[in-house]
Design a protein around this motif. Structure first.
Motif, PDB file in Angstrom:
ATOM      1  N   ASP A 128       0.815  -1.217   0.000  1.00  0.00           N
ATOM      2  CA  ASP A 128       0.000   0.000   0.000  1.00  0.00           C
ATOM      3  C   ASP A 128       0.850   1.269   0.000  1.00  0.00           C
ATOM      4  N   ILE A 129       1.832   1.333  -0.885  1.00  0.00           N
ATOM      5  CA  ILE A 129       2.635   2.548  -1.023  1.00  0.00           C
ATOM      6  C   ILE A 129       1.732   3.715  -1.399  1.00  0.00           C
ATOM      7  N   HIS A 130       0.657   3.397  -2.116  1.00  0.00           N
ATOM      8  CA  HIS A 130      -0.499   4.261  -2.349  1.00  0.00           C
ATOM      9  C   HIS A 130      -1.692   3.371  -2.039  1.00  0.00           C
ATOM     10  N   PRO A 131      -2.835   3.915  -1.670  1.00  0.00           N
ATOM     11  CA  PRO A 131      -3.979   3.043  -1.371  1.00  0.00           C
ATOM     12  C   PRO A 131      -4.285   2.084  -2.530  1.00  0.00           C
ATOM     13  N   GLY A 132      -4.240   0.783  -2.228  1.00  0.00           N
ATOM     14  CA  GLY A 132      -4.530  -0.228  -3.228  1.00  0.00           C
ATOM     15  C   GLY A 132      -3.398  -0.553  -4.173  1.00  0.00           C
ATOM     16  N   VAL A 133      -2.201  -0.021  -3.922  1.00  0.00           N
ATOM     17  CA  VAL A 133      -1.061  -0.209  -4.826  1.00  0.00           C
ATOM     18  C   VAL A 133       0.169  -0.634  -4.016  1.00  0.00           C
ATOM     19  N   ASP A 134       0.817  -1.704  -4.476  1.00  0.00           N
ATOM     20  CA  ASP A 134       2.059  -2.173  -3.858  1.00  0.00           C
ATOM     21  C   ASP A 134       3.241  -1.816  -4.737  1.00  0.00           C
ATOM     22  N   ARG A 135       4.400  -1.620  -4.107  1.00  0.00           N
ATOM     23  CA  ARG A 135       5.649  -1.522  -4.865  1.00  0.00           C
ATOM     24  C   ARG A 135       6.280  -2.901  -4.840  1.00  0.00           C
ATOM     25  N   VAL A 136       6.676  -3.374  -6.003  1.00  0.00           N
ATOM     26  CA  VAL A 136       7.254  -4.703  -6.176  1.00  0.00           C
ATOM     27  C   VAL A 136       8.673  -4.538  -6.704  1.00  0.00           C
ATOM     28  N   VAL A 137       9.575  -5.419  -6.250  1.00  0.00           N
ATOM     29  CA  VAL A 137      10.957  -5.427  -6.719  1.00  0.00           C
ATOM     30  C   VAL A 137      11.271  -6.814  -7.259  1.00  0.00           C
ATOM     31  N   ALA A 138      11.841  -6.884  -8.443  1.00  0.00           N
ATOM     32  CA  ALA A 138      12.297  -8.143  -9.024  1.00  0.00           C
ATOM     33  C   ALA A 138      13.811  -8.098  -9.130  1.00  0.00           C
ATOM     34  N   VAL A 139      14.450  -9.215  -8.787  1.00  0.00           N
ATOM     35  CA  VAL A 139      15.916  -9.272  -8.782  1.00  0.00           C
ATOM     36  C   VAL A 139      16.366 -10.501  -9.576  1.00  0.00           C
ATOM     37  N   TYR A 140      17.391 -10.297 -10.393  1.00  0.00           N
ATOM     38  CA  TYR A 140      18.025 -11.376 -11.143  1.00  0.00           C
ATOM     39  C   TYR A 140      19.256 -11.865 -10.378  1.00  0.00           C
ATOM     40  N   PRO A 141      19.724 -13.073 -10.663  1.00  0.00           N
ATOM     41  CA  PRO A 141      20.928 -13.587  -9.985  1.00  0.00           C
ATOM     42  C   PRO A 141      22.171 -12.711 -10.177  1.00  0.00           C
ATOM     43  N   ASP A 142      22.254 -11.990 -11.307  1.00  0.00           N
ATOM     44  CA  ASP A 142      23.430 -11.147 -11.554  1.00  0.00           C
ATOM     45  C   ASP A 142      23.342  -9.778 -10.880  1.00  0.00           C
ATOM     46  N   GLY A 143      22.272  -9.530 -10.128  1.00  0.00           N
ATOM     47  CA  GLY A 143      22.138  -8.277  -9.388  1.00  0.00           C
ATOM     48  C   GLY A 143      21.287  -7.223 -10.065  1.00  0.00           C
ATOM     49  N   ARG A 144      20.909  -7.445 -11.338  1.00  0.00           N
ATOM     50  CA  ARG A 144      19.995  -6.495 -11.978  1.00  0.00           C
ATOM     51  C   ARG A 144      18.675  -6.530 -11.219  1.00  0.00           C
ATOM     52  N   ALA A 145      18.097  -5.362 -11.017  1.00  0.00           N
ATOM     53  CA  ALA A 145      16.848  -5.298 -10.257  1.00  0.00           C
ATOM     54  C   ALA A 145      15.930  -4.235 -10.852  1.00  0.00           C
ATOM     55  N   PHE A 146      14.643  -4.459 -10.676  1.00  0.00           N
ATOM     56  CA  PHE A 146      13.623  -3.584 -11.247  1.00  0.00           C
ATOM     57  C   PHE A 146      12.519  -3.391 -10.223  1.00  0.00           C
ATOM     58  N   ALA A 147      11.940  -2.204 -10.220  1.00  0.00           N
ATOM     59  CA  ALA A 147      10.846  -1.909  -9.296  1.00  0.00           C
ATOM     60  C   ALA A 147       9.691  -1.288 -10.070  1.00  0.00           C
ATOM     61  N   TRP A 148       8.477  -1.575  -9.631  1.00  0.00           N
ATOM     62  CA  TRP A 148       7.278  -0.996 -10.247  1.00  0.00           C
ATOM     63  C   TRP A 148       6.145  -1.034  -9.238  1.00  0.00           C
ATOM     64  N   HIS A 149       5.100  -0.329  -9.546  1.00  0.00           N
ATOM     65  CA  HIS A 149       3.886  -0.352  -8.734  1.00  0.00           C
ATOM     66  C   HIS A 149       2.840  -1.183  -9.450  1.00  0.00           C
ATOM     67  N   GLN A 150       2.082  -1.963  -8.680  1.00  0.00           N
ATOM     68  CA  GLN A 150       0.984  -2.722  -9.277  1.00  0.00           C
ATOM     69  C   GLN A 150      -0.182  -2.775  -8.305  1.00  0.00           C
ATOM     70  N   PRO A 151      -1.404  -2.866  -8.848  1.00  0.00           N
ATOM     71  CA  PRO A 151      -2.578  -2.921  -7.977  1.00  0.00           C
ATOM     72  C   PRO A 151      -2.531  -4.168  -7.103  1.00  0.00           C
ATOM     73  N   ASN A 152      -2.973  -4.020  -5.864  1.00  0.00           N
ATOM     74  CA  ASN A 152      -3.050  -5.192  -4.990  1.00  0.00           C
ATOM     75  C   ASN A 152      -4.504  -5.643  -4.857  1.00  0.00           C
ATOM     76  N   GLU A 153      -4.730  -6.637  -4.032  1.00  0.00           N
ATOM     77  CA  GLU A 153      -6.058  -7.229  -3.926  1.00  0.00           C
ATOM     78  C   GLU A 153      -7.131  -6.247  -3.441  1.00  0.00           C
ATOM     79  N   THR A 154      -6.757  -5.233  -2.686  1.00  0.00           N
ATOM     80  CA  THR A 154      -7.770  -4.293  -2.202  1.00  0.00           C
ATOM     81  C   THR A 154      -8.293  -3.410  -3.317  1.00  0.00           C
ATOM     82  N   LEU A 155      -7.454  -3.091  -4.306  1.00  0.00           N
ATOM     83  CA  LEU A 155      -7.876  -2.270  -5.429  1.00  0.00           C
ATOM     84  C   LEU A 155      -8.605  -3.095  -6.479  1.00  0.00           C
ATOM     85  N   GLU A 156      -8.270  -4.372  -6.554  1.00  0.00           N
ATOM     86  CA  GLU A 156      -8.853  -5.230  -7.574  1.00  0.00           C
ATOM     87  C   GLU A 156     -10.282  -5.671  -7.250  1.00  0.00           C
ATOM     88  N   LYS A 157     -10.727  -5.468  -6.019  1.00  0.00           N
ATOM     89  CA  LYS A 157     -12.081  -5.892  -5.623  1.00  0.00           C
ATOM     90  C   LYS A 157     -13.141  -5.002  -6.212  1.00  0.00           C
TER      91      LYS A 157
END
Length: 157
Positions: A128-157
């Motif tokens: 809930d970085i914003h109401p109904g939205v999570d910040r997600v981080v994805a990481v690769y074995p070589d250390g590359r990483a990416f972040a984004w916001h996506q709706p969570n279950e509270t917003l999807e209802k």
């Protein structure tokens, strides 16, 4: 002759509208996130529910005030996947959202495919970085990483 003028006006208006819509979606609202700003601090939620800063280097990011879903970030982390997996909350059903084409370091389609195959792992950054939205981080074995916001279950209802 009069019909040609009307048709030409309609075509020209549609062309201008199309260019305007493209510009608004790709450029108008986005701004770069400065690496030294508070927005650029990437955090992870540990298994105890505490949120703590993640080690991140070479951060590049974009965001927009028009929507909480427009945040994208690319960076490198020295943290290993083994340590991350043992310490932080894994994110179920990560779905990277497509960003502007000019922000070339973030390829949502490739990242999504790699997450599905297990080539990268996703973690909960902040719930809930914003109401109904999570910040997600994805990481690769070589250390590359990416972040984004996506709706969570509270917003999807």
């Amino acid at each position: 002759m009069n019909g040609k003028l009307v048709a030409g006006f309609i075509v020209l208006t549609a062309l201008v509208a199309g260019v305007a819509i493209y510009y608004l979606q790709e450029y108008a609202y986005y701004r770069t996130v400065e690496p030294a700003s508070a927005e650029a601090v990437i955090r992870l939620t540990d298994l105890g529910g505490r949120v703590e800063p993640m080690l991140a280097e070479r951060f590049e990011g974009v965001d927009a005030d028009s929507s909480p879903l427009r945040f994208r970030g690319c960076f490198h982390t020295p943290m290993t996947l083994a340590m991350l997996s043992e310490t932080y909350v894994a994110y179920e059903e990560p779905t990277p959202l497509i960003g502007p084409k000019w922000f070339s370091c973030f390829d949502a389609k490739a990242l999504g495919a790699d997450l599905e195959m297990g080539a990268a792992l996703a973690f909960l950054s902040e719930k809930d970085i914003h109401p109904g939205v999570d910040r997600v981080v994805a990481v690769y074995p070589d250390g590359r990483a990416f972040a984004w916001h996506q709706p969570n279950e509270t917003l999807e209802k």
